[in-house]
Motif scaffolding. Structure first.
Motif, PDB file in Angstrom:
ATOM      1  N   CYS A  57       0.863  -1.178   0.000  1.00 19.40           N
ATOM      2  CA  CYS A  57       0.000   0.000   0.000  1.00 19.40           C
ATOM      3  C   CYS A  57       0.905   1.235   0.000  1.00 19.40           C
ATOM      4  CB  CYS A  57      -0.912   0.001   1.225  1.00 19.40           C
ATOM      5  SG  CYS A  57      -2.121   1.338   1.212  1.00 19.40           S
ATOM      6  N   VAL A  74      -7.789   2.209   9.357  1.00 16.68           N
ATOM      7  CA  VAL A  74      -8.302   1.109   8.555  1.00 16.68           C
ATOM      8  C   VAL A  74      -9.736   0.813   8.972  1.00 16.68           C
ATOM      9  CG1 VAL A  74      -8.101  -1.355   8.064  1.00 16.68           C
ATOM     10  CG2 VAL A  74      -6.058   0.053   8.153  1.00 16.68           C
ATOM     11  N   GLU A  84     -12.886  -0.799  12.897  1.00 14.90           N
ATOM     12  CA  GLU A  84     -11.919   0.231  12.521  1.00 14.90           C
ATOM     13  C   GLU A  84     -10.810   0.297  13.556  1.00 14.90           C
ATOM     14  OE1 GLU A  84     -13.813   4.272  14.355  1.00 14.90           O
ATOM     15  OE2 GLU A  84     -14.550   3.622  12.393  1.00 14.90           O
ATOM     16  N   PHE A 121      -1.021  -5.269   2.499  1.00 17.18           N
ATOM     17  CA  PHE A 121      -2.398  -5.292   2.980  1.00 17.18           C
ATOM     18  C   PHE A 121      -2.555  -6.320   4.098  1.00 17.18           C
ATOM     19  CE2 PHE A 121      -2.946  -2.908  -0.832  1.00 17.18           C
ATOM     20  CZ  PHE A 121      -4.039  -2.110  -0.598  1.00 17.18           C
ATOM     21  N   ILE A 124      -1.111  -4.696   7.191  1.00 17.75           N
ATOM     22  CA  ILE A 124      -1.988  -3.628   7.699  1.00 17.75           C
ATOM     23  C   ILE A 124      -3.160  -4.216   8.476  1.00 17.75           C
ATOM     24  CG2 ILE A 124      -3.614  -1.841   6.956  1.00 17.75           C
ATOM     25  CD1 ILE A 124      -1.612  -1.185   4.694  1.00 17.75           C
ATOM     26  N   VAL A 125      -3.763  -5.275   7.951  1.00 14.40           N
ATOM     27  CA  VAL A 125      -4.874  -5.913   8.655  1.00 14.40           C
ATOM     28  C   VAL A 125      -4.387  -6.572   9.946  1.00 14.40           C
ATOM     29  CG1 VAL A 125      -6.633  -7.723   8.514  1.00 14.40           C
ATOM     30  CG2 VAL A 125      -6.231  -6.219   6.567  1.00 14.40           C
ATOM     31  N   ALA A 128      -4.149  -3.908  12.466  1.00 12.55           N
ATOM     32  CA  ALA A 128      -5.480  -3.538  12.950  1.00 12.55           C
ATOM     33  C   ALA A 128      -5.990  -4.565  13.966  1.00 12.55           C
ATOM     34  CB  ALA A 128      -6.453  -3.427  11.776  1.00 12.55           C
ATOM     35  N   VAL A 144     -11.589  -3.524   2.650  1.00 14.77           N
ATOM     36  CA  VAL A 144     -10.715  -2.777   3.546  1.00 14.77           C
ATOM     37  C   VAL A 144     -10.592  -1.362   2.988  1.00 14.77           C
ATOM     38  CG1 VAL A 144      -8.679  -3.658   2.308  1.00 14.77           C
ATOM     39  CG2 VAL A 144      -8.403  -2.603   4.559  1.00 14.77           C
ATOM     40  N   ILE A 146      -8.601   2.275   3.444  1.00 16.60           N
ATOM     41  CA  ILE A 146      -7.442   2.940   4.026  1.00 16.60           C
ATOM     42  C   ILE A 146      -7.690   4.444   4.027  1.00 16.60           C
ATOM     43  CG2 ILE A 146      -4.938   3.239   3.911  1.00 16.60           C
ATOM     44  CD1 ILE A 146      -5.710   0.346   4.195  1.00 16.60           C
ATOM     45  N   HIS A 162      -8.927   8.874   1.257  1.00 14.54           N
ATOM     46  CA  HIS A 162      -9.290   7.494   1.592  1.00 14.54           C
ATOM     47  C   HIS A 162      -9.661   6.732   0.328  1.00 14.54           C
ATOM     48  CE1 HIS A 162     -13.748   8.142   1.219  1.00 14.54           C
ATOM     49  NE2 HIS A 162     -13.375   9.392   1.444  1.00 14.54           N
ATOM     50  N   ARG A 164     -11.192   2.656  -0.803  1.00 12.24           N
ATOM     51  CA  ARG A 164     -11.705   1.346  -0.392  1.00 12.24           C
ATOM     52  C   ARG A 164     -11.330   0.297  -1.424  1.00 12.24           C
ATOM     53  NH1 ARG A 164     -17.899  -0.534   1.037  1.00 12.24           N
ATOM     54  NH2 ARG A 164     -17.719  -2.615   0.178  1.00 12.24           N
TER      55      ARG A 164
END
Length: 201
Positions: A57, A74, A84, A121, A124-125, A128, A144, A146, A162, A164
């Motif tokens: 990303c 996120v 989130e 990705f 990042i998840v 989160a 997801v 960002i 942002h 999606r």
């Protein structure tokens, strides 16, 4: 002809001055629009090196001035549940940053035209999930989003963008695709105030 000009010299002078004023006002308007456009922060979010969960990303500052990344947020849609979390920090370790702080956080300055890799990705998840203290798997997520929040205009204004990404499964692999080629910019005062409260938590 000259007689008419001499007789109407005063009126012609007023008309010419008015026309000159209109021209200068047009130039001033053009200058102000160009100045505001060149100094407007525009954040672009995109993916690189594939379309799967290992794709990177990338966040790019498309404006001319340096911005300061305040937070990365996120939003996940997993099995119908909206979740989130802030994923600005890369590692959740104690102690001073030391060395290159970019190895520990996505927060910091981003010059005009500069890009930053904020992680895959999948990563990042995972960040989160760690932030929420939950076991979240990408295989259960449908999308997801960002959101990148920045301080712009010499840190006098909060802006951001942002994007999606919808998550689908193709040939046994996850694929990330966005309906938007460009990143949606955050400009409304209400959205900016809401983000300011979220990143301050």
């Amino acid at each position: 002809m000259w007689t008419w000009i001499l007789e109407n010299a005063a009126a012609l002078s007023v008309a010419l001055n008015a026309a000159m004023l209109v021209v200068w006002l047009a130039y001033l308007q053009l200058f102000l629009v160009s100045f505001r456009r060149s100094n407007r922060a525009v954040i672009h979010i995109d993916m690189a090196a594939g379309q799967n969960e290992d794709a990177r990303c990338i966040v790019t500052n498309m404006g001319a001035d340096t911005v300061y990344i305040l937070g990365v947020k996120v939003d996940l849609d997993c099995d119908g549940d909206a979740r989130e979390a802030l994923v600005t920090d890369i590692l959740e370790e104690d102690g001073p940053l030391g060395g290159d702080f970019r190895a520990r956080t996505n927060q910091g300055p981003l010059a005009g035209g500069e890009a930053m890799d904020i992680g895959s990705f999948h990563n990042i998840v995972d960040r989160a999930a760690a932030r929420m203290g939950e076991d979240i798997r990408l295989t259960t997520c449908h999308s997801v989003e960002i959101t990148v929040v920045v301080a712009a205009q010499q840190a006098h204004r909060l802006l951001g963008g942002h994007k999606r990404y919808d998550i689908t499964r193709e040939d046994g692999a996850l694929r990330f695709r966005s309906e938007d080629i460009l990143t949606r910019q955050i400009t409304s005062g209400r959205r900016r105030r809401l983000l300011a409260r979220e990143i301050a938590c």
